[in-house]
Write an enzyme that holds these catalytic residues in place. Structure first.
Site, PDB file in Angstrom:
ATOM      1  N   GLY A  19       0.829  -1.215   0.000  1.00  0.00           N
ATOM      2  CA  GLY A  19       0.000   0.000   0.000  1.00  0.00           C
ATOM      3  C   GLY A  19       0.854   1.252   0.000  1.00  0.00           C
ATOM      4  N   ALA A  20       1.881   1.247  -0.852  1.00  0.00           N
ATOM      5  CA  ALA A  20       2.852   2.361  -0.833  1.00  0.00           C
ATOM      6  C   ALA A  20       2.448   3.518  -1.728  1.00  0.00           C
ATOM      7  CB  ALA A  20       4.232   1.836  -1.237  1.00  0.00           C
TER       8      ALA A  20
ATOM      9  N   GLY B 267      -0.905   7.805   1.256  1.00  0.00           N
ATOM     10  CA  GLY B 267      -1.030   7.919   2.716  1.00  0.00           C
ATOM     11  C   GLY B 267       0.156   7.424   3.527  1.00  0.00           C
TER      12      GLY B 267
ATOM     13  N   LEU C   6      -6.705   9.166  14.009  1.00  0.00           N
ATOM     14  CA  LEU C   6      -7.065   9.894  12.778  1.00  0.00           C
ATOM     15  C   LEU C   6      -5.823  10.351  12.011  1.00  0.00           C
ATOM     16  CD1 LEU C   6      -9.771  12.500  13.892  1.00  0.00           C
ATOM     17  CD2 LEU C   6     -10.127  10.505  12.445  1.00  0.00           C
TER      18      LEU C   6
ATOM     19  N   PHE D 214      -7.856   7.634   3.202  1.00  0.00           N
ATOM     20  CA  PHE D 214      -8.633   6.646   3.956  1.00  0.00           C
ATOM     21  C   PHE D 214     -10.141   6.946   3.962  1.00  0.00           C
ATOM     22  CE2 PHE D 214     -10.397   5.307   8.089  1.00  0.00           C
ATOM     23  CZ  PHE D 214     -10.062   3.969   8.112  1.00  0.00           C
TER      24      PHE D 214
ATOM     25  N   ARG E 147      -1.797  -1.813  -5.951  1.00  0.00           N
ATOM     26  CA  ARG E 147      -2.472  -2.312  -7.167  1.00  0.00           C
ATOM     27  C   ARG E 147      -2.278  -1.390  -8.355  1.00  0.00           C
ATOM     28  NH1 ARG E 147      -8.159  -2.345  -4.382  1.00  0.00           N
ATOM     29  NH2 ARG E 147      -7.103  -0.455  -3.678  1.00  0.00           N
TER      30      ARG E 147
ATOM     31  N   VAL F  94      -3.173  -7.562  -2.619  1.00  0.00           N
ATOM     32  CA  VAL F  94      -2.849  -8.436  -1.476  1.00  0.00           C
ATOM     33  C   VAL F  94      -3.949  -9.458  -1.198  1.00  0.00           C
ATOM     34  CG1 VAL F  94      -1.268  -6.838  -0.267  1.00  0.00           C
ATOM     35  CG2 VAL F  94      -3.719  -6.805   0.280  1.00  0.00           C
TER      36      VAL F  94
ATOM     37  N   TYR G 249     -14.724  -3.073  10.391  1.00  0.00           N
ATOM     38  CA  TYR G 249     -13.363  -2.518  10.262  1.00  0.00           C
ATOM     39  C   TYR G 249     -12.614  -2.699  11.589  1.00  0.00           C
ATOM     40  CZ  TYR G 249      -9.477   0.724   9.793  1.00  0.00           C
ATOM     41  OH  TYR G 249      -8.215   1.280   9.780  1.00  0.00           O
TER      42      TYR G 249
HETATM   43  P1  NDP Z   1      -4.877   5.256   1.862  1.00  0.00           P
HETATM   44  O1  NDP Z   1      -6.205   4.941   1.241  1.00  0.00           O
HETATM   45  O2  NDP Z   1      -4.297   6.593   1.679  1.00  0.00           O
HETATM   46  O3  NDP Z   1      -3.803   4.153   1.363  1.00  0.00           O
HETATM   47  C1  NDP Z   1      -4.120   2.789   1.282  1.00  0.00           C
HETATM   48  C2  NDP Z   1      -3.069   2.066   0.471  1.00  0.00           C
HETATM   49  O4  NDP Z   1      -3.390   0.667   0.430  1.00  0.00           O
HETATM   50  C3  NDP Z   1      -2.997   2.543  -0.961  1.00  0.00           C
HETATM   51  O5  NDP Z   1      -1.639   2.638  -1.338  1.00  0.00           O
HETATM   52  C4  NDP Z   1      -3.675   1.435  -1.757  1.00  0.00           C
HETATM   53  O6  NDP Z   1      -3.070   1.379  -3.040  1.00  0.00           O
HETATM   54  C5  NDP Z   1      -3.344   0.204  -0.904  1.00  0.00           C
HETATM   55  N1  NDP Z   1      -4.304  -0.884  -1.046  1.00  0.00           N
HETATM   56  C6  NDP Z   1      -5.623  -0.881  -0.742  1.00  0.00           C
HETATM   57  N2  NDP Z   1      -6.172  -2.065  -1.039  1.00  0.00           N
HETATM   58  C7  NDP Z   1      -5.182  -2.841  -1.533  1.00  0.00           C
HETATM   59  C8  NDP Z   1      -5.125  -4.167  -2.023  1.00  0.00           C
HETATM   60  N3  NDP Z   1      -6.212  -4.952  -2.054  1.00  0.00           N
HETATM   61  N4  NDP Z   1      -3.936  -4.650  -2.464  1.00  0.00           N
HETATM   62  C9  NDP Z   1      -2.841  -3.871  -2.446  1.00  0.00           C
HETATM   63  N5  NDP Z   1      -2.826  -2.603  -1.992  1.00  0.00           N
HETATM   64  C10 NDP Z   1      -3.987  -2.105  -1.547  1.00  0.00           C
HETATM   65  O7  NDP Z   1      -5.058   4.921   3.403  1.00  0.00           O
HETATM   66  P2  NDP Z   1      -4.054   5.018   4.645  1.00  0.00           P
HETATM   67  O8  NDP Z   1      -2.697   5.366   4.240  1.00  0.00           O
HETATM   68  O9  NDP Z   1      -4.718   5.833   5.659  1.00  0.00           O
HETATM   69  O10 NDP Z   1      -4.127   3.500   5.142  1.00  0.00           O
HETATM   70  C11 NDP Z   1      -3.006   2.673   5.310  1.00  0.00           C
HETATM   71  C12 NDP Z   1      -3.245   1.729   6.478  1.00  0.00           C
HETATM   72  O11 NDP Z   1      -3.367   2.491   7.661  1.00  0.00           O
HETATM   73  C13 NDP Z   1      -4.521   0.889   6.384  1.00  0.00           C
HETATM   74  O12 NDP Z   1      -4.237  -0.418   6.835  1.00  0.00           O
HETATM   75  C14 NDP Z   1      -5.475   1.593   7.343  1.00  0.00           C
HETATM   76  O13 NDP Z   1      -6.440   0.716   7.851  1.00  0.00           O
HETATM   77  C15 NDP Z   1      -4.490   2.045   8.398  1.00  0.00           C
HETATM   78  N6  NDP Z   1      -4.928   3.129   9.265  1.00  0.00           N
HETATM   79  C16 NDP Z   1      -5.321   4.335   8.730  1.00  0.00           C
HETATM   80  C17 NDP Z   1      -5.723   5.356   9.568  1.00  0.00           C
HETATM   81  C18 NDP Z   1      -6.213   6.677   9.061  1.00  0.00           C
HETATM   82  O14 NDP Z   1      -6.880   7.403   9.832  1.00  0.00           O
HETATM   83  N7  NDP Z   1      -5.924   7.057   7.826  1.00  0.00           N
HETATM   84  C19 NDP Z   1      -5.685   5.174  11.025  1.00  0.00           C
HETATM   85  C20 NDP Z   1      -5.293   3.876  11.462  1.00  0.00           C
HETATM   86  C21 NDP Z   1      -4.896   2.912  10.606  1.00  0.00           C
HETATM   87  P3  NDP Z   1      -3.764   0.960  -4.407  1.00  0.00           P
HETATM   88  O15 NDP Z   1      -5.129   1.576  -4.415  1.00  0.00           O
HETATM   89  O16 NDP Z   1      -2.837   1.496  -5.456  1.00  0.00           O
HETATM   90  O17 NDP Z   1      -3.787  -0.529  -4.364  1.00  0.00           O
HETATM   91  C1  8X3 Z   2      -8.457   4.427  11.135  1.00  0.00           C
HETATM   92  C2  8X3 Z   2      -8.786   5.285  12.292  1.00  0.00           C
HETATM   93  O1  8X3 Z   2     -10.627   5.853  13.919  1.00  0.00           O
HETATM   94  O2  8X3 Z   2     -11.054   6.240  11.552  1.00  0.00           O
HETATM   95  O3  8X3 Z   2      -8.116   3.143  11.528  1.00  0.00           O
HETATM   96  O4  8X3 Z   2     -11.023   4.017  12.422  1.00  0.00           O
HETATM   97  S1  8X3 Z   2     -10.453   5.336  12.547  1.00  0.00           S
END
Ligand code: NDP
Ligand code: 8X3
Length: 251
Positions: A8-9, A12, A184, A189, A33, A60, A152
């Site tokens: 997921g690089a 975010g 947050l 996201f 992806r 993934v 979630y």
């Molecule tokens: P973003 O939506 O900005 O990034 C998500 C990344 O995951 C993207 O690079 C996306 O890339 C990739 N991704 C999603 N689905 C798939 C898949 N099936 N296969 C491969 N890659 C995938 O979200 P965040 O950076 O916020 O999220 C990253 C992680 O942090 C997640 O696990 C999220 O649950 C967690 N998190 C986020 C928080 C928040 O408030 N933002 C708080 C706590 C945890 P692409 O679409 O190119 O595949």
């Molecule tokens: C992402 C943070 O609080 O929106 O995991 O679920 S929250």
């Protein structure tokens, strides 16, 4: 030179981790992806940080695709030192009795099963080399349920338990396991959660200064660079005005 693989690089927290680790001298395997995005990022990162970057495109959720992608790694890229299991998402905010089946399956398949596939395929090499670190991106959401977030939250509770279990299973090895639990963080996201509704997504971050991807990447890098005898097992990272998954002070 150490190698980090980040899932997921393209966005975010994952994109921020890619920059932080590149800045610290790691070479990167960046995965997601969207192949175009990955290729563009690889070029930019290589240029800016003078490090080698290998883009690897796969979903993934697709076990065969994950295996094929990892099997395709050139020999010089196989010794992964740090795995950042970051790819994940939330979909919807409906009560548990009214949620969308497809949304549920996507979250479970990505956040739990995808993380397990990566772990299962990469950790044996770490054990064989007696060197490695798995950094899972969990969430404050895994600590307690909040309204509309049950599925979630359950996936992130699973990430906590899977991290704990892996740490137990690896206790006789030098391989370390870290579960980072952000609150947050302003990324894509919420846009993803609300299926592209930008206005609704923006409201999530109104009246509070949220965390940034960089804030989480800083902690990930700290954990990776801690001395070999130090295992940062779990870290909860919240915005100053957030106290839990459901207590957020907004002005
Ligand atoms: P973003 O939506 O900005 O990034 C998500 C990344 O995951 C993207 O690079 C996306 O890339 C990739 N991704 C999603 N689905 C798939 C898949 N099936 N296969 C491969 N890659 C995938 O979200 P965040 O950076 O916020 O999220 C990253 C992680 O942090 C997640 O696990 C999220 O649950 C967690 N998190 C986020 C928080 C928040 O408030 N933002 C708080 C706590 C945890 P692409 O679409 O190119 O595949
Ligand atoms: C992402 C943070 O609080 O929106 O995991 O679920 S929250």
């Amino acid at each position: 030179m150490k190698t980090v693989l980040i899932t997921g690089a393209t966005s975010g927290i994952g994109a921020a981790c890619a920059r932080k680790f590149a800045g610290a001298g790691y070479r990167l395997i960046i995965t997601a992806r969207r192949s175009g995005q990955l290729a563009a990022m690889a070029g930019e990162l290589e240029k800016e940080f003078s490090t080698a970057v290998l883009p690897l495109c796969f979903d993934v959720r697709d076990r065969d695709a994950v295996k094929q992608a990892l099997d395709s790694l050139p020999a010089a890229w196989r010794d992964i030192n740090v795995l950042v299991n970051n790819a994940g998402l939330a979909l919807g905010l409906e009560p548990e009795y009214a949620g969308d089946f497809t949304d549920w399956e996507t979250m479970i398949d990505t956040n739990i099963k995808g993380l397990l596939y990566m772990t299962r395929l990469i950790v044996p090499g770490m054990i064989a080399r007696q060197q490695g670190h798995i950094i899972n991106i969990g969430s404050v959401a895994g600590d307690a349920a909040y309204a509309g977030g049950a599925v979630y939250c359950a996936t992130k509770a699973a990430v906590k338990i899977l991290s704990d279990g892996l740490r137990i299973d690896l206790a006789q090895t030098p391989v370390r396991v870290t579960n980072l639990k952000p609150g947050l963080v302003e990324t894509n996201f919420s846009q993803v959660r609300f299926h592209g509704d930008a206005e609704r997504a923006a409201k999530v971050y109104q009246g509070i200064q949220p965390l940034s991807g960089d804030d989480i990447a800083d902690v990930a890098l700290y954990a990776a660079q801690a001395p070999a005898h130090v295992q940062i097992a779990e870290v909860l990272i919240l915005a100053t005005h957030q106290a839990s998954g459901s207590v957020i002070y907004r002005n």
